[in-house]
Design a protein around this motif. Structure first.
Motif, PDB file in Angstrom:
ATOM      1  N   VAL A  25       0.671  -1.150   0.123  1.00 34.42           N
ATOM      2  CA  VAL A  25       0.220  -0.427  -0.361  1.00 34.42           C
ATOM      3  C   VAL A  25       0.940   0.954  -0.123  1.00 34.42           C
ATOM      4  O   VAL A  25       1.314   1.740   0.779  1.00 34.42           O
ATOM      5  CB  VAL A  25      -0.873   0.026   0.934  1.00 34.42           C
ATOM      6  CG1 VAL A  25      -2.026   1.054   1.437  1.00 34.42           C
ATOM      7  CG2 VAL A  25      -2.166  -1.029   0.900  1.00 34.42           C
ATOM      8  N   THR A  26       0.508   2.105  -0.886  1.00 36.57           N
ATOM      9  CA  THR A  26       1.629   3.219  -0.954  1.00 36.57           C
ATOM     10  C   THR A  26       0.990   4.183  -0.827  1.00 36.57           C
ATOM     11  O   THR A  26      -0.042   5.032  -1.855  1.00 36.57           O
ATOM     12  CB  THR A  26       1.877   3.277  -2.304  1.00 36.57           C
ATOM     13  OG1 THR A  26       2.969   2.088  -2.795  1.00 36.57           O
ATOM     14  CG2 THR A  26       2.431   4.566  -2.807  1.00 36.57           C
ATOM     15  N   ILE A  27       1.131   5.990   0.276  1.00 37.27           N
ATOM     16  CA  ILE A  27       0.461   6.387   0.362  1.00 37.27           C
ATOM     17  C   ILE A  27       1.547   7.406  -0.898  1.00 37.27           C
ATOM     18  O   ILE A  27       2.098   8.313   0.031  1.00 37.27           O
ATOM     19  CB  ILE A  27      -0.047   6.353   1.495  1.00 37.27           C
ATOM     20  CG1 ILE A  27      -0.471   5.643   2.410  1.00 37.27           C
ATOM     21  CG2 ILE A  27      -0.814   8.174   1.907  1.00 37.27           C
ATOM     22  CD1 ILE A  27      -2.472   5.414   1.956  1.00 37.27           C
ATOM     23  N   ARG A  28       0.607   8.900  -1.210  1.00 37.48           N
ATOM     24  CA  ARG A  28       1.333   9.587  -1.968  1.00 37.48           C
ATOM     25  C   ARG A  28       0.316  10.984  -1.190  1.00 37.48           C
ATOM     26  O   ARG A  28      -0.288  11.297  -1.691  1.00 37.48           O
ATOM     27  CB  ARG A  28       0.856   9.871  -3.351  1.00 37.48           C
ATOM     28  CG  ARG A  28       2.564   9.028  -3.187  1.00 37.48           C
ATOM     29  CD  ARG A  28       1.764   8.656  -5.356  1.00 37.48           C
ATOM     30  NE  ARG A  28       0.909   8.645  -5.428  1.00 37.48           N
ATOM     31  CZ  ARG A  28       0.696   7.183  -6.088  1.00 37.48           C
ATOM     32  NH1 ARG A  28       1.699   6.346  -5.863  1.00 37.48           N
ATOM     33  NH2 ARG A  28      -0.938   6.704  -6.589  1.00 37.48           N
ATOM     34  N   ASN A  29       1.690  12.126  -1.224  1.00 42.19           N
ATOM     35  CA  ASN A  29       0.993  13.639   0.392  1.00 42.19           C
ATOM     36  C   ASN A  29       1.170  14.176  -1.471  1.00 42.19           C
ATOM     37  O   ASN A  29       2.024  15.251  -1.171  1.00 42.19           O
ATOM     38  CB  ASN A  29       1.403  13.819   1.001  1.00 42.19           C
ATOM     39  CG  ASN A  29       1.419  15.199   1.915  1.00 42.19           C
ATOM     40  OD1 ASN A  29       0.581  15.482   0.991  1.00 42.19           O
ATOM     41  ND2 ASN A  29       2.093  15.686   2.975  1.00 42.19           N
ATOM     42  N   LEU A  41       1.794   6.202   9.987  1.00 45.80           N
ATOM     43  CA  LEU A  41       3.073   7.136   9.361  1.00 45.80           C
ATOM     44  C   LEU A  41       2.868   8.887   9.184  1.00 45.80           C
ATOM     45  O   LEU A  41       1.773   8.958   9.651  1.00 45.80           O
ATOM     46  CB  LEU A  41       2.251   6.858   7.863  1.00 45.80           C
ATOM     47  CG  LEU A  41       2.558   5.367   6.716  1.00 45.80           C
ATOM     48  CD1 LEU A  41       1.712   5.116   5.416  1.00 45.80           C
ATOM     49  CD2 LEU A  41       4.184   5.232   7.271  1.00 45.80           C
ATOM     50  N   SER A  42       4.106   9.301   8.592  1.00 42.65           N
ATOM     51  CA  SER A  42       4.479  10.787   8.919  1.00 42.65           C
ATOM     52  C   SER A  42       4.881  11.084   7.548  1.00 42.65           C
ATOM     53  O   SER A  42       5.923  10.783   6.823  1.00 42.65           O
ATOM     54  CB  SER A  42       4.921  11.094   9.884  1.00 42.65           C
ATOM     55  OG  SER A  42       5.296  12.687   9.421  1.00 42.65           O
ATOM     56  N   PHE A  54       3.272   0.834   2.816  1.00 41.68           N
ATOM     57  CA  PHE A  54       3.566  -0.421   3.765  1.00 41.68           C
ATOM     58  C   PHE A  54       3.329  -1.706   3.777  1.00 41.68           C
ATOM     59  O   PHE A  54       2.830  -2.011   1.775  1.00 41.68           O
ATOM     60  CB  PHE A  54       3.329  -0.806   5.409  1.00 41.68           C
ATOM     61  CG  PHE A  54       1.645   0.325   5.152  1.00 41.68           C
ATOM     62  CD1 PHE A  54       1.084  -1.447   5.369  1.00 41.68           C
ATOM     63  CD2 PHE A  54       1.072   0.875   4.693  1.00 41.68           C
ATOM     64  CE1 PHE A  54      -0.203  -1.383   5.002  1.00 41.68           C
ATOM     65  CE2 PHE A  54      -0.465   0.737   4.267  1.00 41.68           C
ATOM     66  CZ  PHE A  54      -0.979  -0.119   4.682  1.00 41.68           C
ATOM     67  N   SER A  55       3.835  -2.518   3.356  1.00 41.44           N
ATOM     68  CA  SER A  55       3.566  -4.272   3.215  1.00 41.44           C
ATOM     69  C   SER A  55       3.487  -4.916   3.977  1.00 41.44           C
ATOM     70  O   SER A  55       3.218  -5.671   5.224  1.00 41.44           O
ATOM     71  CB  SER A  55       4.640  -4.478   1.840  1.00 41.44           C
ATOM     72  OG  SER A  55       5.461  -3.685   1.477  1.00 41.44           O
ATOM     73  N   TYR A  56       2.006  -6.259   3.633  1.00 44.41           N
ATOM     74  CA  TYR A  56       2.401  -7.770   4.368  1.00 44.41           C
ATOM     75  C   TYR A  56       1.618  -8.357   3.029  1.00 44.41           C
ATOM     76  O   TYR A  56       2.086  -8.328   2.343  1.00 44.41           O
ATOM     77  CB  TYR A  56       0.792  -7.131   5.287  1.00 44.41           C
ATOM     78  CG  TYR A  56      -0.200  -6.615   4.351  1.00 44.41           C
ATOM     79  CD1 TYR A  56      -1.379  -7.536   4.206  1.00 44.41           C
ATOM     80  CD2 TYR A  56      -0.658  -5.399   4.344  1.00 44.41           C
ATOM     81  CE1 TYR A  56      -2.620  -7.404   3.597  1.00 44.41           C
ATOM     82  CE2 TYR A  56      -1.946  -5.014   3.427  1.00 44.41           C
ATOM     83  CZ  TYR A  56      -2.480  -6.349   2.993  1.00 44.41           C
ATOM     84  OH  TYR A  56      -3.353  -5.189   2.544  1.00 44.41           O
TER      85      TYR A  56
END
Length: 426
Positions: free
Chosen positions: A80-84, A114-115, A124-126
């Motif tokens: 899962v990738t989060i982009r600000n 996350l920050s 993060f991965s699982y």
């Protein structure tokens, strides 16, 4: 991607406000400088929280699976990738990914904190273990707090992700007694067909089209061409579907019943695709009998049975107890329904003597028998070790009586196991 945030103010400063006001009041009344100095920063912190309303973060979310179509039992890594994409930092972002209830997480965690600085990204991965069927991921839950923690924003982010776990055809060995109809299975003997096999002396009953006219014209003897004969096999699968095997040695692994169904589906698909005649019988609370046939219609009938097996699946309520069927009498009934050249393939983990008795009874009827037995790869307790030891004794007994047993370690992909066993590449 538009994310709908729901924001609320967290009343965590009410106590601090009261304490600060009391300290300042006490300091003013008693003219105590220490109390005033203590109260002023507390009140300042409270005012900062009140004035800092905060804004919902501007983020984009993505979920990536390293395999979308794995084989059952394989591990799949989810990232899962989060982009600000906003102009403000996101100091505190907490995430919970929507893992399907049917999939077990075997490594890592679908939760993360996350920050993320403005313009940056984090991930993060699982790892989940694949089970047969289609598994759609749920929404990603995101919770954000501002720098002082006074405002909390929540959103459920929809990311389309589906893990589709299906079987595919591969190699499988058939007994010569299973071949009786000209069709798709190559044999070592010569006869009618399309591929050259050998020459033999001419017989007056041979058709003219089989005479080797070129050899005769060159001054040779009158000979007949033999072609490699291709036969279709009659194979009846018997699958162990008893509720007693609807369990596993580890909560993260497929159940013994799931492995049994998976192996049977892969093998039946391969045989049907190669124009063999395939039937299916289930041994358990509900018994189905599909007699051998070939073609697309037969495969659809078989698929419906496998889909029904999946819908029952692991985690369903245990079947009520009933009198144990005598496997020898069940074998007698099935033999009476099928031609004498039918080969039987039994699929069971062999954790009791039921399928040993079944195989021996079929063998007593002079039927060709193969047993495919999934073996759990993970052993954690002494009880499990005893079960595997007793299973090994049953396999030895079957092999002593010339029954072919394919002892499949479920940690080994079944197509690769079959390739090594029969030496044919899929």
């Amino acid at each position: 991607m538009t994310i709908d945030w729901r924001s609320e103010r967290v009343g965590r400063t009410r106590g601090a406000a009261i304490a600060g006001a009391l300290a300042i009041g006490f300091g003013a009344a008693t003219q105590t400088g220490t109390a005033l100095l203590l109260g002023i920063p507390i009140v300042g912190y409270v005012l900062l929280n009140r004035l800092n309303t905060g804004t919902a973060p501007e983020i984009e979310c993505d979920r990536e699976l390293d395999q979308h179509h794995p084989l059952p039992g394989r591990d799949v890594t989810v990232t899962v990738t989060i982009r600000n994409v906003g102009t403000d930092d996101v100091p505190d972002l907490r995430l919970v990914d929507g893992v399907p209830d049917s999939l077990a997480v075997v490594d890592g965690s679908p939760r993360a904190g996350l920050s993320i600085p403005a313009g940056d990204s984090a991930s993060f991965s699982y790892t989940v273990r694949a089970r047969r069927g289609d598994h759609r991921f749920e929404r990603l839950t995101a919770i954000s707090r501002n720098l002082t923690g006074s405002v909390r924003s929540r959103a459920d982010v929809s990311i389309e992700s589906t893990l589709s776990c299906r079987v595919r055809a591969d190699t499988y060995g058939l007994d010569d007694r299973a071949s009786s109809i000209a069709g798709a299975m190559d044999t070592a003997k010569g006869g009618s067909g399309v591929e050259f096999h050998s020459l033999r002396e001419y017989d007056t009953s041979d058709p003219a089209s089989r005479i080797d006219w070129r050899r005769l014209a060159a001054g040779g003897d009158l000979t007949t061409i033999q072609y490699r004969e291709t036969n279709a096999a009659f194979v009846q699968f018997v699958i162990d579907r008893r509720s007693t095997i609807d369990r596993s040695f580890s909560s993260s692994e497929m159940t013994h019943r799931e492995n049994t169904s998976y192996a049977a589906e892969l093998l039946t698909e391969m045989l049907v695709e190669n124009n063999h005649y395939v039937g299916l019988s289930s041994y358990g609370k509900k018994r189905n009998h599909i007699l051998p046939a070939n073609g697309d219609d037969q495969w659809l009938r078989l698929q419906r049975v496998f889909e029904e097996m999946t819908s029952i699946g692991a985690g369903s309520a245990p079947a009520p107890r009933r009198t144990r069927d005598d496997p020898t009498s069940v074998a007698d009934e099935l033999v009476a329904l099928l031609p004498s050249y039918t080969q039987f393939t039994l699929v069971s983990p062999l954790f009791d003597d039921t399928f040993v008795d079944y195989a021996r009874r079929l063998q007593a009827h002079d039927r060709a028998v193969i047993v495919v037995s999934p073996r759990p790869s993970t052993v954690r307790t002494n009880g499990q070790r005893i079960m595997l030891s007793e299973r090994a004794l049953r396999i030895d007994e079957l092999r002593r009586h010339d029954v072919t047993v394919l002892d499949w370690d479920t940690d080994d992909p079944l197509p690769f196991f079959l390739e090594r066993r029969f030496g044919v590449t899929a």
